[in-house]
Design a protein around this motif. Sequence first.
Motif, PDB file in Angstrom:
ATOM      1  N   PHE A 166     -24.784   7.726 -57.534  1.00  0.00           N
ATOM      2  CA  PHE A 166     -24.254   7.195 -58.783  1.00  0.00           C
ATOM      3  C   PHE A 166     -25.220   7.498 -59.934  1.00  0.00           C
ATOM      4  CE2 PHE A 166     -20.892   4.793 -56.889  1.00  0.00           C
ATOM      5  CZ  PHE A 166     -20.082   4.414 -57.964  1.00  0.00           C
ATOM      6  N   PRO A 167     -24.770   7.385 -61.169  1.00  0.00           N
ATOM      7  CA  PRO A 167     -25.695   7.546 -62.300  1.00  0.00           C
ATOM      8  C   PRO A 167     -26.757   6.443 -62.268  1.00  0.00           C
ATOM      9  CG  PRO A 167     -23.403   7.565 -63.064  1.00  0.00           C
ATOM     10  CD  PRO A 167     -23.389   7.160 -61.615  1.00  0.00           C
ATOM     11  N   LYS A 171     -32.236   9.517 -59.299  1.00  0.00           N
ATOM     12  CA  LYS A 171     -32.280  10.870 -58.705  1.00  0.00           C
ATOM     13  C   LYS A 171     -33.300  11.755 -59.435  1.00  0.00           C
ATOM     14  CE  LYS A 171     -27.914  11.494 -59.589  1.00  0.00           C
ATOM     15  NZ  LYS A 171     -27.659  10.163 -60.174  1.00  0.00           N
ATOM     16  N   SER A 172     -33.226  11.745 -60.767  1.00  0.00           N
ATOM     17  CA  SER A 172     -34.139  12.605 -61.530  1.00  0.00           C
ATOM     18  C   SER A 172     -35.575  12.120 -61.392  1.00  0.00           C
ATOM     19  CB  SER A 172     -33.740  12.636 -63.008  1.00  0.00           C
ATOM     20  OG  SER A 172     -32.430  13.155 -63.127  1.00  0.00           O
ATOM     21  N   ILE A 185     -35.385  11.515 -67.878  1.00  0.00           N
ATOM     22  CA  ILE A 185     -35.184  10.262 -67.137  1.00  0.00           C
ATOM     23  C   ILE A 185     -34.946   9.165 -68.160  1.00  0.00           C
ATOM     24  CG2 ILE A 185     -36.369   8.507 -65.731  1.00  0.00           C
ATOM     25  CD1 ILE A 185     -38.018  10.940 -64.566  1.00  0.00           C
ATOM     26  N   ALA A 186     -33.911   8.377 -67.988  1.00  0.00           N
ATOM     27  CA  ALA A 186     -33.688   7.282 -68.926  1.00  0.00           C
ATOM     28  C   ALA A 186     -32.803   6.240 -68.284  1.00  0.00           C
ATOM     29  CB  ALA A 186     -33.034   7.797 -70.208  1.00  0.00           C
ATOM     30  N   GLY A 187     -32.857   5.023 -68.818  1.00  0.00           N
ATOM     31  CA  GLY A 187     -32.145   3.900 -68.222  1.00  0.00           C
ATOM     32  C   GLY A 187     -30.696   3.784 -68.641  1.00  0.00           C
ATOM     33  N   TYR A 188     -30.015   4.895 -68.769  1.00  0.00           N
ATOM     34  CA  TYR A 188     -28.565   4.820 -69.023  1.00  0.00           C
ATOM     35  C   TYR A 188     -27.849   5.855 -68.168  1.00  0.00           C
ATOM     36  CZ  TYR A 188     -29.991   8.538 -72.271  1.00  0.00           C
ATOM     37  OH  TYR A 188     -30.549   9.652 -72.817  1.00  0.00           O
ATOM     38  N   PRO A 214     -25.998  15.799 -61.953  1.00  0.00           N
ATOM     39  CA  PRO A 214     -25.525  14.618 -62.676  1.00  0.00           C
ATOM     40  C   PRO A 214     -24.901  13.595 -61.732  1.00  0.00           C
ATOM     41  CG  PRO A 214     -24.886  16.605 -63.832  1.00  0.00           C
ATOM     42  CD  PRO A 214     -25.420  17.040 -62.507  1.00  0.00           C
ATOM     43  N   ILE A 286     -38.396  -3.409 -56.863  1.00  0.00           N
ATOM     44  CA  ILE A 286     -37.829  -4.560 -57.577  1.00  0.00           C
ATOM     45  C   ILE A 286     -37.625  -5.716 -56.588  1.00  0.00           C
ATOM     46  CG2 ILE A 286     -35.782  -5.374 -58.869  1.00  0.00           C
ATOM     47  CD1 ILE A 286     -35.685  -2.665 -60.213  1.00  0.00           C
ATOM     48  N   SER A 311     -39.694   3.946 -53.464  1.00  0.00           N
ATOM     49  CA  SER A 311     -39.763   3.564 -54.874  1.00  0.00           C
ATOM     50  C   SER A 311     -40.247   4.771 -55.661  1.00  0.00           C
ATOM     51  CB  SER A 311     -40.728   2.392 -55.089  1.00  0.00           C
ATOM     52  OG  SER A 311     -41.043   2.309 -56.471  1.00  0.00           O
ATOM     53  N   ALA A 313     -40.467   4.864 -58.895  1.00  0.00           N
ATOM     54  CA  ALA A 313     -41.321   4.357 -59.975  1.00  0.00           C
ATOM     55  C   ALA A 313     -42.766   4.251 -59.513  1.00  0.00           C
ATOM     56  CB  ALA A 313     -40.810   3.014 -60.463  1.00  0.00           C
TER      57      ALA A 313
HETATM   58  N1  LIG Z   1     -37.929  -0.105 -60.964  1.00  0.00           N
HETATM   59  C1  LIG Z   1     -37.604   1.142 -60.711  1.00  0.00           C
HETATM   60  N2  LIG Z   1     -36.973   1.871 -61.628  1.00  0.00           N
HETATM   61  C2  LIG Z   1     -36.649   3.117 -61.341  1.00  0.00           C
HETATM   62  C3  LIG Z   1     -36.983   3.713 -60.092  1.00  0.00           C
HETATM   63  N3  LIG Z   1     -36.520   4.989 -60.093  1.00  0.00           N
HETATM   64  C4  LIG Z   1     -35.936   5.203 -61.291  1.00  0.00           C
HETATM   65  N4  LIG Z   1     -36.010   4.088 -62.050  1.00  0.00           N
HETATM   66  C5  LIG Z   1     -35.472   3.924 -63.406  1.00  0.00           C
HETATM   67  O1  LIG Z   1     -34.068   4.040 -63.356  1.00  0.00           O
HETATM   68  C6  LIG Z   1     -33.557   4.653 -64.540  1.00  0.00           C
HETATM   69  C7  LIG Z   1     -32.704   5.842 -64.194  1.00  0.00           C
HETATM   70  O2  LIG Z   1     -33.499   6.854 -63.607  1.00  0.00           O
HETATM   71  P1  LIG Z   1     -33.027   8.371 -63.550  1.00  0.00           P
HETATM   72  O3  LIG Z   1     -34.005   9.075 -62.670  1.00  0.00           O
HETATM   73  O4  LIG Z   1     -32.803   8.901 -64.908  1.00  0.00           O
HETATM   74  O5  LIG Z   1     -31.661   8.180 -62.796  1.00  0.00           O
HETATM   75  P2  LIG Z   1     -30.578   9.305 -62.407  1.00  0.00           P
HETATM   76  O6  LIG Z   1     -30.023   8.930 -61.082  1.00  0.00           O
HETATM   77  O7  LIG Z   1     -31.155  10.642 -62.525  1.00  0.00           O
HETATM   78  O8  LIG Z   1     -29.479   9.032 -63.519  1.00  0.00           O
HETATM   79  P3  LIG Z   1     -28.358  10.048 -64.114  1.00  0.00           P
HETATM   80  O9  LIG Z   1     -29.058  11.305 -64.475  1.00  0.00           O
HETATM   81  O10 LIG Z   1     -27.831   9.328 -65.294  1.00  0.00           O
HETATM   82  O11 LIG Z   1     -27.352  10.219 -63.042  1.00  0.00           O
HETATM   83  C8  LIG Z   1     -34.785   5.019 -65.369  1.00  0.00           C
HETATM   84  O12 LIG Z   1     -34.976   4.032 -66.335  1.00  0.00           O
HETATM   85  C9  LIG Z   1     -35.912   5.023 -64.359  1.00  0.00           C
HETATM   86  O13 LIG Z   1     -37.148   4.729 -64.940  1.00  0.00           O
HETATM   87  C10 LIG Z   1     -37.673   2.902 -59.138  1.00  0.00           C
HETATM   88  O14 LIG Z   1     -38.030   3.322 -58.024  1.00  0.00           O
HETATM   89  N5  LIG Z   1     -37.955   1.644 -59.495  1.00  0.00           N
END
Ligand SMILES: Nc1nc2c(ncn2[C@@H]2O[C@H](COP(=O)(O)OP(=O)(O)OP(=O)(O)O)[C@@H](O)[C@H]2O)c(=O)[nH]1
Length: 423
Positions: A166-167, A171-172, A185-188, A214, A286, A311, A313
Amino acid sequence: MFVDKVKIYVKAGNGGNGAVSFRREKYIPHGGPDGGDGGDGGNIVFKVNPGMHTLMDFRYKRKFAAQSGENGRGSKQTGKNGEDVVIEVPPGTIVRDELTGLVLADLRYPGESRVLARGGKGGKGNAHFATSTRQAPRFAGEVGRGQERSLVLELKSIADVGLIGFPNVGKSTILSVLTSARPKIAGYHFTTLKPNLGVVEVGRGQSFIMADIPGIIEGAHQGTGLGYDFLRHIERTRILVHVVDVSGSEGRDPLEDFHVINRELKEYSEELVQRPQIIAANKSDIPDSEANIQRLKDALEPMGYKVFSVSAAQNKGFAPLLNEIMRLLGELPEIPSFEEEEVDVYRPDEAESFEITKEDGEYTVSGPAVDKLLGRVNPDDYESLQYFQRALRKLGIIDALREKGVQDGDTVHMGGWSFDFLD
Ligand SMILES: Nc1nc2c(ncn2[C@@H]2O[C@H](COP(=O)(O)OP(=O)(O)OP(=O)(O)O)[C@@H](O)[C@H]2O)c(=O)[nH]1
Ligand SMILES: [Mg+2]
């Protein structure tokens, strides 16, 4: 904009005309024929350039034509061949014939190249047609037309491991901690708009390629979200790492997410959903994610999936996940490649089509076959006309006229000429 599918048109060069020429020498009134051959037309060649990553350039240039061969000249001088046109594409480009949908080339490796439209052969000069009874041929040989075709280019990146989910599940972020790739990388949702690739170094010279695409959501197969076109980028991966967010931070259930994504994968391809999947239970840092991790394990492990708590992060928990990936990669076959379905790309019949119409008892023959033929016939020359008649027969035009009901004495029009039919 990320471009990963385009349609282009290519045309290889035509052959040059053979020359009709006779030797001129002092005191010799009738020199022998010395017309040289025409040069061959240039080919259209595809070549892999590892520095390219998208098909973006083709948005601006969609037509490619190679030079024709030069015409032959007197004194048996052969015309120069037309130059090839080399079209550069990124690794992982699949080229299909638009008409048939057949895969003509699967271009994967740096430097790999393929001729996908062949230039026409140059016509023979009249020097070739002299015989003991025909000492002064006033015609030259047939000229080959360059092949032309519409092609569909598709980019299917080749990676060993594809990250799906999912978004916003991270993943990124995972790609960024495991490789030197720096995706946004962003929180949306839908931060990632195009696939990213990175190399994961596992040590001792071992590495594999990981791709991030994506996010997919429910209804992607109907075009919801960014749709599922991007899935073609992970079609050729060997393993899928399915990332789920175990923090429940968006109020979703990671187990439910897992099933939704797999339903969407299945809509796209029965084969893709069968690919080995490893579960990365992300955002385990978390608080209160423990319960979700346990639920995932209880539900998915009996189904044969391995679940790894990680994790991104905090860059934690990846060692066992990478070990499992390496173990699987060692067992799985090479990335499936597309079978190229057409080896010989030259189809002379394409250039030899014609059409016959009948009006007021008179017949008209038209089409490329006729144009090509008339272009090299001299109507005032008896031998040339004989040659013309033989060619009409060879091309099937005489038979086709008969089929249409032509009778001796009927008028036939052909490219501005008219003559009485006489078999
Ligand atoms: N607390 C926490 N936050 C995380 C972790 N991994 C990613 N995040 C946060 O989750 C949000 C989304 O992360 P992305 O890596 O952009 O997620 P994505 O799956 O690539 O999202 P899309 O490209 O929109 O599909 C960001 O704000 C990251 O900082 C984690 O292990 N722990
Ligand atoms: Mg992303």
